[in-house]
Design a protein around this motif. Structure first.
Motif, PDB file in Angstrom:
ATOM      1  N   PHE A 189       0.825  -1.223   0.000  1.00 34.48           N
ATOM      2  CA  PHE A 189       0.000   0.000   0.000  1.00 34.48           C
ATOM      3  C   PHE A 189       0.852   1.263   0.000  1.00 34.48           C
ATOM      4  O   PHE A 189       0.352   2.358  -0.185  1.00 34.48           O
ATOM      5  CB  PHE A 189      -0.934   0.038   1.210  1.00 34.48           C
ATOM      6  CG  PHE A 189      -1.984  -1.031   1.168  1.00 34.48           C
ATOM      7  CD1 PHE A 189      -2.837  -1.119   0.084  1.00 34.48           C
ATOM      8  CD2 PHE A 189      -2.109  -1.943   2.201  1.00 34.48           C
ATOM      9  CE1 PHE A 189      -3.805  -2.118   0.034  1.00 34.48           C
ATOM     10  CE2 PHE A 189      -3.062  -2.938   2.160  1.00 34.48           C
ATOM     11  CZ  PHE A 189      -3.923  -3.029   1.072  1.00 34.48           C
ATOM     12  N   HIS A 190       2.156   1.083   0.267  1.00 32.37           N
ATOM     13  CA  HIS A 190       3.057   2.233   0.230  1.00 32.37           C
ATOM     14  C   HIS A 190       3.670   2.300  -1.173  1.00 32.37           C
ATOM     15  O   HIS A 190       3.670   1.324  -1.909  1.00 32.37           O
ATOM     16  CB  HIS A 190       4.190   2.069   1.263  1.00 32.37           C
ATOM     17  CG  HIS A 190       3.697   1.871   2.668  1.00 32.37           C
ATOM     18  ND1 HIS A 190       3.977   2.742   3.693  1.00 32.37           N
ATOM     19  CD2 HIS A 190       2.948   0.897   3.232  1.00 32.37           C
ATOM     20  CE1 HIS A 190       3.415   2.313   4.807  1.00 32.37           C
ATOM     21  NE2 HIS A 190       2.786   1.192   4.549  1.00 32.37           N
ATOM     22  N   SER A 191       4.231   3.454  -1.510  1.00 31.86           N
ATOM     23  CA  SER A 191       4.867   3.569  -2.827  1.00 31.86           C
ATOM     24  C   SER A 191       6.074   2.623  -2.897  1.00 31.86           C
ATOM     25  O   SER A 191       6.606   2.206  -1.857  1.00 31.86           O
ATOM     26  CB  SER A 191       5.340   5.005  -3.050  1.00 31.86           C
ATOM     27  OG  SER A 191       6.411   5.279  -2.150  1.00 31.86           O
ATOM     28  N   ARG A 192       6.525   2.327  -4.115  1.00 30.03           N
ATOM     29  CA  ARG A 192       7.714   1.478  -4.271  1.00 30.03           C
ATOM     30  C   ARG A 192       8.916   2.123  -3.601  1.00 30.03           C
ATOM     31  O   ARG A 192       9.741   1.449  -2.987  1.00 30.03           O
ATOM     32  CB  ARG A 192       8.026   1.291  -5.767  1.00 30.03           C
ATOM     33  CG  ARG A 192       7.150   0.249  -6.435  1.00 30.03           C
ATOM     34  CD  ARG A 192       7.943  -1.076  -6.607  1.00 30.03           C
ATOM     35  NE  ARG A 192       7.006  -2.175  -6.855  1.00 30.03           N
ATOM     36  CZ  ARG A 192       6.387  -2.387  -8.004  1.00 30.03           C
ATOM     37  NH1 ARG A 192       6.608  -1.593  -9.024  1.00 30.03           N
ATOM     38  NH2 ARG A 192       5.552  -3.395  -8.145  1.00 30.03           N
ATOM     39  N   THR A 193       8.993   3.456  -3.715  1.00 25.48           N
ATOM     40  CA  THR A 193      10.108   4.185  -3.095  1.00 25.48           C
ATOM     41  C   THR A 193      10.096   3.922  -1.590  1.00 25.48           C
ATOM     42  O   THR A 193      11.134   3.666  -0.964  1.00 25.48           O
ATOM     43  CB  THR A 193       9.931   5.711  -3.317  1.00 25.48           C
ATOM     44  OG1 THR A 193       9.607   5.931  -4.681  1.00 25.48           O
ATOM     45  CG2 THR A 193      11.172   6.485  -2.912  1.00 25.48           C
ATOM     46  N   SER A 194       8.876   3.982  -1.010  1.00 33.96           N
ATOM     47  CA  SER A 194       8.738   3.754   0.424  1.00 33.96           C
ATOM     48  C   SER A 194       9.096   2.311   0.770  1.00 33.96           C
ATOM     49  O   SER A 194       9.824   2.060   1.728  1.00 33.96           O
ATOM     50  CB  SER A 194       7.295   4.067   0.831  1.00 33.96           C
ATOM     51  OG  SER A 194       7.076   3.661   2.154  1.00 33.96           O
ATOM     52  N   GLN A 195       8.609   1.373  -0.031  1.00 32.49           N
ATOM     53  CA  GLN A 195       8.885  -0.050   0.251  1.00 32.49           C
ATOM     54  C   GLN A 195      10.393  -0.314   0.259  1.00 32.49           C
ATOM     55  O   GLN A 195      10.929  -0.944   1.172  1.00 32.49           O
ATOM     56  CB  GLN A 195       8.227  -0.943  -0.808  1.00 32.49           C
ATOM     57  CG  GLN A 195       6.709  -0.932  -0.773  1.00 32.49           C
ATOM     58  CD  GLN A 195       6.102  -1.631  -1.977  1.00 32.49           C
ATOM     59  OE1 GLN A 195       6.600  -2.654  -2.448  1.00 32.49           O
ATOM     60  NE2 GLN A 195       5.026  -1.075  -2.505  1.00 32.49           N
ATOM     61  N   TYR A 196      11.066   0.214  -0.777  1.00 31.96           N
ATOM     62  CA  TYR A 196      12.508  -0.007  -0.855  1.00 31.96           C
ATOM     63  C   TYR A 196      13.227   0.714   0.286  1.00 31.96           C
ATOM     64  O   TYR A 196      14.106   0.145   0.941  1.00 31.96           O
ATOM     65  CB  TYR A 196      13.066   0.452  -2.217  1.00 31.96           C
ATOM     66  CG  TYR A 196      14.564   0.264  -2.287  1.00 31.96           C
ATOM     67  CD1 TYR A 196      15.113  -1.016  -2.397  1.00 31.96           C
ATOM     68  CD2 TYR A 196      15.436   1.355  -2.181  1.00 31.96           C
ATOM     69  CE1 TYR A 196      16.482  -1.210  -2.402  1.00 31.96           C
ATOM     70  CE2 TYR A 196      16.802   1.181  -2.180  1.00 31.96           C
ATOM     71  CZ  TYR A 196      17.324  -0.104  -2.289  1.00 31.96           C
ATOM     72  OH  TYR A 196      18.684  -0.293  -2.286  1.00 31.96           O
ATOM     73  N   GLY A 197      12.804   1.949   0.551  1.00 30.83           N
ATOM     74  CA  GLY A 197      13.426   2.735   1.624  1.00 30.83           C
ATOM     75  C   GLY A 197      13.284   2.023   2.963  1.00 30.83           C
ATOM     76  O   GLY A 197      14.246   1.899   3.725  1.00 30.83           O
ATOM     77  N   GLN A 198      12.102   1.542   3.247  1.00 31.03           N
ATOM     78  CA  GLN A 198      11.857   0.897   4.537  1.00 31.03           C
ATOM     79  C   GLN A 198      12.678  -0.380   4.700  1.00 31.03           C
ATOM     80  O   GLN A 198      13.378  -0.569   5.689  1.00 31.03           O
ATOM     81  CB  GLN A 198      10.367   0.555   4.675  1.00 31.03           C
ATOM     82  CG  GLN A 198       9.470   1.768   4.875  1.00 31.03           C
ATOM     83  CD  GLN A 198       8.025   1.364   5.197  1.00 31.03           C
ATOM     84  OE1 GLN A 198       7.792   0.547   6.063  1.00 31.03           O
ATOM     85  NE2 GLN A 198       7.086   1.950   4.486  1.00 31.03           N
ATOM     86  N   LEU A 199      12.556  -1.270   3.694  1.00 28.09           N
ATOM     87  CA  LEU A 199      13.195  -2.582   3.857  1.00 28.09           C
ATOM     88  C   LEU A 199      14.714  -2.493   3.805  1.00 28.09           C
ATOM     89  O   LEU A 199      15.413  -3.161   4.577  1.00 28.09           O
ATOM     90  CB  LEU A 199      12.681  -3.556   2.791  1.00 28.09           C
ATOM     91  CG  LEU A 199      11.275  -4.116   3.053  1.00 28.09           C
ATOM     92  CD1 LEU A 199      10.825  -5.004   1.905  1.00 28.09           C
ATOM     93  CD2 LEU A 199      11.222  -4.894   4.370  1.00 28.09           C
ATOM     94  N   SER A 200      15.252  -1.651   2.902  1.00 28.48           N
ATOM     95  CA  SER A 200      16.712  -1.583   2.778  1.00 28.48           C
ATOM     96  C   SER A 200      17.327  -0.972   4.041  1.00 28.48           C
ATOM     97  O   SER A 200      18.352  -1.443   4.533  1.00 28.48           O
ATOM     98  CB  SER A 200      17.120  -0.787   1.533  1.00 28.48           C
ATOM     99  OG  SER A 200      16.665   0.550   1.638  1.00 28.48           O
ATOM    100  N   ARG A 201      16.666   0.058   4.632  1.00 29.03           N
ATOM    101  CA  ARG A 201      17.243   0.689   5.829  1.00 29.03           C
ATOM    102  C   ARG A 201      16.998  -0.141   7.092  1.00 29.03           C
ATOM    103  O   ARG A 201      17.802  -0.127   8.010  1.00 29.03           O
ATOM    104  CB  ARG A 201      16.702   2.110   5.992  1.00 29.03           C
ATOM    105  CG  ARG A 201      17.542   3.172   5.323  1.00 29.03           C
ATOM    106  CD  ARG A 201      17.872   2.841   3.906  1.00 29.03           C
ATOM    107  NE  ARG A 201      18.851   3.738   3.295  1.00 29.03           N
ATOM    108  CZ  ARG A 201      19.328   3.578   2.072  1.00 29.03           C
ATOM    109  NH1 ARG A 201      18.937   2.541   1.311  1.00 29.03           N
ATOM    110  NH2 ARG A 201      20.208   4.416   1.590  1.00 29.03           N
ATOM    111  N   PHE A 202      15.905  -0.853   7.112  1.00 29.37           N
ATOM    112  CA  PHE A 202      15.663  -1.799   8.219  1.00 29.37           C
ATOM    113  C   PHE A 202      16.772  -2.854   8.215  1.00 29.37           C
ATOM    114  O   PHE A 202      17.345  -3.209   9.247  1.00 29.37           O
ATOM    115  CB  PHE A 202      14.285  -2.444   8.042  1.00 29.37           C
ATOM    116  CG  PHE A 202      13.964  -3.538   9.023  1.00 29.37           C
ATOM    117  CD1 PHE A 202      14.101  -3.330  10.390  1.00 29.37           C
ATOM    118  CD2 PHE A 202      13.515  -4.781   8.583  1.00 29.37           C
ATOM    119  CE1 PHE A 202      13.795  -4.341  11.300  1.00 29.37           C
ATOM    120  CE2 PHE A 202      13.212  -5.795   9.489  1.00 29.37           C
ATOM    121  CZ  PHE A 202      13.361  -5.571  10.840  1.00 29.37           C
TER     122      PHE A 202
END
Ligand code: NDP
Length: 330
Positions: free
Chosen positions: A248-261
Motif C-alpha cells: 500500500f506504500h509507494s515502491r520508493t517507500s517499500q525499498y526505503g523501509q526494507l533496505s534501511r531496516f
C-alpha cells in the motif's frame, strides 16, 4: 497453545456468581460481557458515588467486602497499585475454600504483592485490549485476544473456569494464548519500559534532527502521528502483517523501509531491552515503583513537568491546536 470458542465451556459457571470488584475500564466491560453471556454477576465497588451507574446498568451494587463474600469467582479489576491492600483488607476475609481469584494483569502475582490463600484457584485472563474495546468487540462478535494463565489450581477446575471466563468476556472468539502470569507481566512491562520509550526516542530524535535542518516543527509533527497516518499503518499491520501492508506504500517507500531496516544496527536496542528485562526479572523496577508510590510519585510528577515543557511536546500541542483535525478538543 491458542484456545478458541470450542475449547471453552460456559456451563462450568452455571450456578456460580462472579463478583466484579471495580467498575472502571475493564470491570464494567467485562461485567457487561459476562452477563450477556448468561453469567450471574454482582459488582463490588467502593463508596456510593458510582452505585447509580452500576444499578443503571442493571447490576446489584454491593460493597467490595459483600461482593467478595457473595462471589465464587472474584475478579480483581481495580488499579494494580491499590489491589493488594484492598485484597488483604476487604476481599480475603470473605473468600471461601474453592473460590477463584481472577486478575487481568500479572504484576501483583509476579512480585508476590498479592498472595491469595492456597485453598483458592488463581487465574489470569489479560485482554490485549483497552476496556472500551473489550465491550465493543464483544458486541460486534469479533472478540479480542487475551493471555490466559492458571497460577494456582486448588480445585482441579481452574483451567476450565479460566477458559469459561475468557469465553464469557468474549475473548475465545478471537483466540486466547496460554502462558503464565510472569510471561504476561514481562511482555507488558517490556513494552512499557523499552518498546514505547524506544519509539518515543525515535520520534523525538527525528523531530530534533529535522527541526535542526530548518523544517518547521508543525510539518514534522503532522508527519509523525497527529495525522493518523501512522495509526492507519499500524492498523493495516495488525490486519495484514507488516509485509502484507507494504504494497500500500509507494515502491520508493517499500525499498526505503526494507533496505534501511536491513542496514539498521539494532545492537544498542538489544542491550537496552536486556537491561530493562533484567530490572523486570530481578524486581528492581517493582521496588523502584513501590518506593515512588510511597512518596506520592515525585519522580512521575517531575517527568510530566519536564516533558510538558519540552520543545517536542510544545510543538505537538501547538500543532494539535492548529490542525483542527482528529484530536478531541481540536
Ligand atoms: P480502572 O482504573 O479503570 O479501575 C477503576 C475502578 O477501580 C473503579 O471502580 C474505582 O472505583 C476502583 N478503585 C480505584 N481506586 C480504588 C481504591 N483505592 N479502592 C477501591 N477501589 C478503587 O482500572 P482498569 O480497568 O484500567 O484496570 C483493572 C485491571 O485490568 C488492572 O489489573 C489492569 O492492569 C488490567 N488491565 C487494564 C487494561 C485497560 O484497558 N486499562 C487492559 C488490560 C488489563 P471508583 O469508581 O469508586 O473510582
Amino acid at each position: 497453545t491458542i484456545y478458541d470458542d470450542s475449547d471453552a465451556d460456559l456451563s462450568v459457571l452455571e450456578g456460580a456468581t462472579v463478583a466484579m470488584i471495580g467498575y472502571g475500564n475493564q470491570g464494567r466491560s467485562q461485567a457487561l460481557n459476562l452477563r450477556d453471556s448468561g453469567v450471574e454477576v454482582v459488582v463490588g465497588n467502593r463508596g456510593d458515588e458510582y452505585r447509580e451507574r452500576i444499578e443503571d446498568d442493571g447490576f446489584e451494587a454491593l460493597s467490595i467486602a459483600d461482593a467478595a463474600e457473595r462471589g465464587d469467582v472474584i475478579c480483581l479489576l481495580i488499579p494494580d497499585e491499590v489491589a493488594p491492600d484492598v485484597f488483604d483488607a476487604e476481599i480475603e476475609p470473605g473468600l471461601e475454600e474453592g473460590n477463584t481469584v481472577y486478575v487481568s494483569h500479572g504484576y501483583n502475582l509476579t512480585y508476590d504483592l498479592l498472595q491469595p490463600p492456597e485453598t483458592t484457584d488463581v487465574v489470569l485472563v489479560a485482554p490485549r485490549m483497552g476496556g472500551w474495546a473489550v465491550r465493543e468487540l464483544y458486541e460486534s462478535g469479533e472478540g479480542f485476544p487475551s493471555v490466559l494463565a492458571v497460577e494456582q489450581d486448588y480445585t482441579g477446575d481452574a483451567k476450565a473456569i479460566a477458559l469459561a471466563m475468557a469465553k464469557g468476556i468474549g475473548s475465545t472468539q478471537a483466540g486466547v494464548v496460554e502462558g503464565t502470569a510472569d510471561m504476561e507481566t514481562k511482555i507488558d512491562l517490556l513494552s512499557e519500559q523499552a518498546l514505547l520509550p524506544i519509539m518515543m526516542a525515535a520520534m523525538t530524535t527525528k523531530f530534533e534532527v529535522e527541526v535542526a535542518h530548518g523544517i518547521p516543527p508543525e510539518i514534522v509533527m503532522s508527519e509523525l502521528y497527529l495525522s493518523y497516518e501512522m495509526a492507519e499503518i499500524f492498523e493495516e499491520m495488525a490486519e495484514r502483517g507488516y509485509l502484507g501492508q507494504l504494497p500500500f506504500h509507494s515502491r520508493t517507500s517499500q525499498y526505503g523501509q526494507l533496505s534501511r531496516f536491513d542496514q539498521f544496527d539494532a545492537e544498542p536496542l538489544r542491550e537496552f531491552y536486556e537491561e530493562q528485562l533484567q530490572g523486570i526479572d530481578n524486581g528492581s523496577f517493582a521496588r523502584e515503583w513501590s518506593a515512588e508510590q510511597d512518596l506520592d510519585r515525585p519522580g512521575l510528577k517531575r517527568l510530566y513537568k519536564k516533558y510538558r515543557e519540552s520543545a517536542f511536546f510544545e510543538a505537538e500541542r501547538e500543532t494539535m491546536e492548529r490542525l483542527d483535525f482528529g484530536a478531541e478538543d481540536g
